[in-house]
Design an enzyme around this catalytic site. Structure first.
Site, PDB file in Angstrom:
ATOM      1  N   ASN A 237       4.809   9.163  10.706  1.00  0.00           N
ATOM      2  CA  ASN A 237       5.579   8.279   9.808  1.00  0.00           C
ATOM      3  C   ASN A 237       6.876   7.756  10.417  1.00  0.00           C
ATOM      4  O   ASN A 237       7.463   8.434  11.244  1.00  0.00           O
ATOM      5  CB  ASN A 237       5.917   9.048   8.526  1.00  0.00           C
ATOM      6  CG  ASN A 237       4.739   9.066   7.587  1.00  0.00           C
ATOM      7  OD1 ASN A 237       4.011   8.097   7.453  1.00  0.00           O
ATOM      8  ND2 ASN A 237       4.544  10.214   6.936  1.00  0.00           N
TER       9      ASN A 237
ATOM     10  N   ARG B 230      17.466   5.379   6.997  1.00  0.00           N
ATOM     11  CA  ARG B 230      16.184   4.808   7.419  1.00  0.00           C
ATOM     12  C   ARG B 230      16.281   4.164   8.810  1.00  0.00           C
ATOM     13  O   ARG B 230      15.381   4.283   9.630  1.00  0.00           O
ATOM     14  CB  ARG B 230      15.685   3.791   6.395  1.00  0.00           C
ATOM     15  CG  ARG B 230      14.237   3.433   6.650  1.00  0.00           C
ATOM     16  CD  ARG B 230      13.632   2.687   5.506  1.00  0.00           C
ATOM     17  NE  ARG B 230      14.235   1.369   5.367  1.00  0.00           N
ATOM     18  CZ  ARG B 230      13.734   0.398   4.622  1.00  0.00           C
ATOM     19  NH1 ARG B 230      12.636   0.615   3.928  1.00  0.00           N
ATOM     20  NH2 ARG B 230      14.318  -0.763   4.525  1.00  0.00           N
TER      21      ARG B 230
ATOM     22  N   HIS C 227       2.245   2.783   3.752  1.00  0.00           N
ATOM     23  CA  HIS C 227       2.058   4.215   3.456  1.00  0.00           C
ATOM     24  C   HIS C 227       3.423   4.782   3.068  1.00  0.00           C
ATOM     25  O   HIS C 227       4.139   5.370   3.876  1.00  0.00           O
ATOM     26  CB  HIS C 227       1.486   4.969   4.656  1.00  0.00           C
ATOM     27  CG  HIS C 227       1.493   6.458   4.428  1.00  0.00           C
ATOM     28  ND1 HIS C 227       0.690   7.070   3.500  1.00  0.00           N
ATOM     29  CD2 HIS C 227       2.245   7.447   4.969  1.00  0.00           C
ATOM     30  CE1 HIS C 227       0.940   8.371   3.494  1.00  0.00           C
ATOM     31  NE2 HIS C 227       1.879   8.629   4.368  1.00  0.00           N
TER      32      HIS C 227
ATOM     33  N   ARG D 241      -6.778  10.301  -1.929  1.00  0.00           N
ATOM     34  CA  ARG D 241      -6.038  10.828  -3.086  1.00  0.00           C
ATOM     35  C   ARG D 241      -6.385  10.015  -4.341  1.00  0.00           C
ATOM     36  O   ARG D 241      -6.566  10.574  -5.426  1.00  0.00           O
ATOM     37  CB  ARG D 241      -4.531  10.737  -2.814  1.00  0.00           C
ATOM     38  CG  ARG D 241      -4.039  11.760  -1.822  1.00  0.00           C
ATOM     39  CD  ARG D 241      -2.643  11.429  -1.330  1.00  0.00           C
ATOM     40  NE  ARG D 241      -2.103  12.531  -0.528  1.00  0.00           N
ATOM     41  CZ  ARG D 241      -1.046  12.420   0.260  1.00  0.00           C
ATOM     42  NH1 ARG D 241      -0.391  11.271   0.349  1.00  0.00           N
ATOM     43  NH2 ARG D 241      -0.612  13.461   0.949  1.00  0.00           N
TER      44      ARG D 241
ATOM     45  N   GLY E  66      -2.038  18.399  14.029  1.00  0.00           N
ATOM     46  CA  GLY E  66      -2.809  18.596  15.266  1.00  0.00           C
ATOM     47  C   GLY E  66      -3.709  19.816  15.173  1.00  0.00           C
ATOM     48  O   GLY E  66      -4.890  19.776  15.552  1.00  0.00           O
TER      49      GLY E  66
ATOM     50  N   ASP F 283      -4.119   8.220   1.338  1.00  0.00           N
ATOM     51  CA  ASP F 283      -3.797   7.637   0.027  1.00  0.00           C
ATOM     52  C   ASP F 283      -5.088   7.229  -0.693  1.00  0.00           C
ATOM     53  O   ASP F 283      -5.242   7.429  -1.895  1.00  0.00           O
ATOM     54  CB  ASP F 283      -2.883   6.425   0.220  1.00  0.00           C
ATOM     55  CG  ASP F 283      -1.726   6.758   1.140  1.00  0.00           C
ATOM     56  OD1 ASP F 283      -0.905   7.598   0.759  1.00  0.00           O
ATOM     57  OD2 ASP F 283      -1.669   6.219   2.264  1.00  0.00           O
TER      58      ASP F 283
ATOM     59  N   GLY G 115       1.322  14.906  19.482  1.00  0.00           N
ATOM     60  CA  GLY G 115       1.765  15.890  18.485  1.00  0.00           C
ATOM     61  C   GLY G 115       0.722  16.974  18.311  1.00  0.00           C
ATOM     62  O   GLY G 115       0.572  17.563  17.232  1.00  0.00           O
TER      63      GLY G 115
END
Ligand code: NAD
Ligand code: LMR
Length: 329
Positions: free
Chosen positions: A132, A99, A188, A163, A18, A160, A12
């Site tokens: 993800n 999902r 995550h 944060r 990236g 996370d 990516g």
């Protein structure tokens, strides 16, 4: 002494993470200021031209540590000889996608990439999955790489963790560097559990310093867990520079070690610790040394934490069952 360059594969590479990541890898922030690197950029065919543009810019920085850049659209070539692999490219969720559709689409990316890592990466390969759903994508890649030790596949929860550090520092007036032993548990995702009960702020127990369980339950935890969605809402795109920064932190800590008396959070294959079913790639408190990590053992888990860890682990188990049904693991 001239060191052999470390091969770092980034998937990516033409995406927004990236773009924020590659310049910092090339300037020595991923592995160290004395470690030369060769970049191997992996993109889909439509992304190759943009990756070439980024490579031109990397050349234009004249980074002394950057010893080469190669661009590929074939995973078998992209992971050839890779010592570190950052799996960033993923299929984003689009409107109307369930999902199961998302997991299937990502299985189509991470299963072949796992196999390519198995067949072509260097023996000391370390893998970080950022794309993800990161934990389950890591599980898919790991399952496709039976010859690579399972613990080399990790998923990113360092964003996370960072944060949570920042929110806790803002609440208490502390500096982020005064906060130690914070933990992100689980997935995550919005079910993740940022745990301050073992954390310390300038040597004092963080939960006692905060002394406000309602703030923890109703403000701190949801703010951290839903921060990704809040950034998307504000920026119109998912976090990029902060995600790249966390990827740099994750690998740097894995390779160079945690500080004495501190730990970090990484999504790693469970060994059954803390009741997390073996094999699930779940976030834990980990210490690192000499390029290896260990899950911190023996922490007491109170009822408040237990319920939240269990809920996030349950979600991971459901994702695992879904990809198993799809034949991806
Ligand atoms: P982006 O859409 O800007 O870039 C993704 C890039 O991946 C694109 O250039 C695309 O061409 C490429 N790509 C797609 N499939 C590929 C494949 N099979 N092989 C190689 N490259 C491929 O997305 P972004 O903003 O850079 O985000 C990348 C991923 O990181 C997303 O899944 C995002 O949700 C995730 N993310 C994770 C965290 C975390 O904390 N774990 C944080 C932020 C973002
Ligand atoms: C984040 O935590 O910022 C991202 O994982 C959000 C997303 O869905 O890309």
């Amino acid at each position: 002494m001239t060191r052999t360059p470390v091969n770092v594969t980034v998937t990516g590479a033409a995406g927004q993470i990236g773009y924020a990541l590659l310049f910092r890898i090339a300037s020595g922030h991923l592995l160290g200021a004395d470690v030369p690197v060769k970049l191997r950029l992996l993109e889909i065919p439509q992304g190759v031209k943009a990756a070439e543009g980024t490579a031109m810019e990397l050349d234009d920085c004249a980074f002394p540590l950057l010893k080469g850049i190669d661009i590929f659209d074939d995973p078998n070539q992209g992971f050839e000889g890779a010592n570190v692999a950052l799996l960033v490219g993923a299929r984003p969720r689009t409107k109307g996608m369930e999902r199961g559709d998302l997991l299937a689409a990502n299985g189509g990316i991470f299963k072949p990439q796992g196999k390519a890592i198995n067949d072509h990466a260097a023996d000391d390969i370390k893998v970080l999955v950022v794309g993800n759903p990161a934990n389950t994508n890591a599980l898919i890649a790991q399952a496709a790489a039976p010859d690579v030790p399972a613990e080399r596949f990790t998923a990113m929860t360092r964003l996370d963790h960072n944060r949570a550090l920042s929110q806790l520092a803002a609440k208490t007036g502390a500096s982020v560097e005064d906060i130690k032993r914070l933990t992100i548990w689980g997935n995550h995702s919005a079910t993740q559990y940022p745990d301050v009960f073992h954390a310390e702020i300038a040597g004092k127990n963080a939960a006692e310093v905060v002394d406000d369980q309602a703030w923890l339950a109703d403000t701190f935890i949801p703010t951290v867990a839903k921060r990704g969605a809040a950034i998307i809402e504000a920026r119109g795109a998912s976090s990029a520079a902060s995600a790249a920064n966390a990827a740099i932190d994750h690998v740097h800590t894995w390779v160079n070690g945690t500080a004495e008396g501190d730990w970090t959070s990484m999504g790693v294959p469970s060994d059954g610790s803390y009741g997390v079913p073996e094999g699930l790639i779940s976030s834990f408190p980990v210490t690192t040394k000499d390029g290896k990590y260990e899950i911190v053992q023996g922490l007491e888990i109170n009822d408040f934490s237990r319920a939240r860890i269990d809920a996030s682990v349950q979600e991971l188990a459901e994702e695992r069952d879904a990809v198993r049904e799809l034949g991806l693991i």
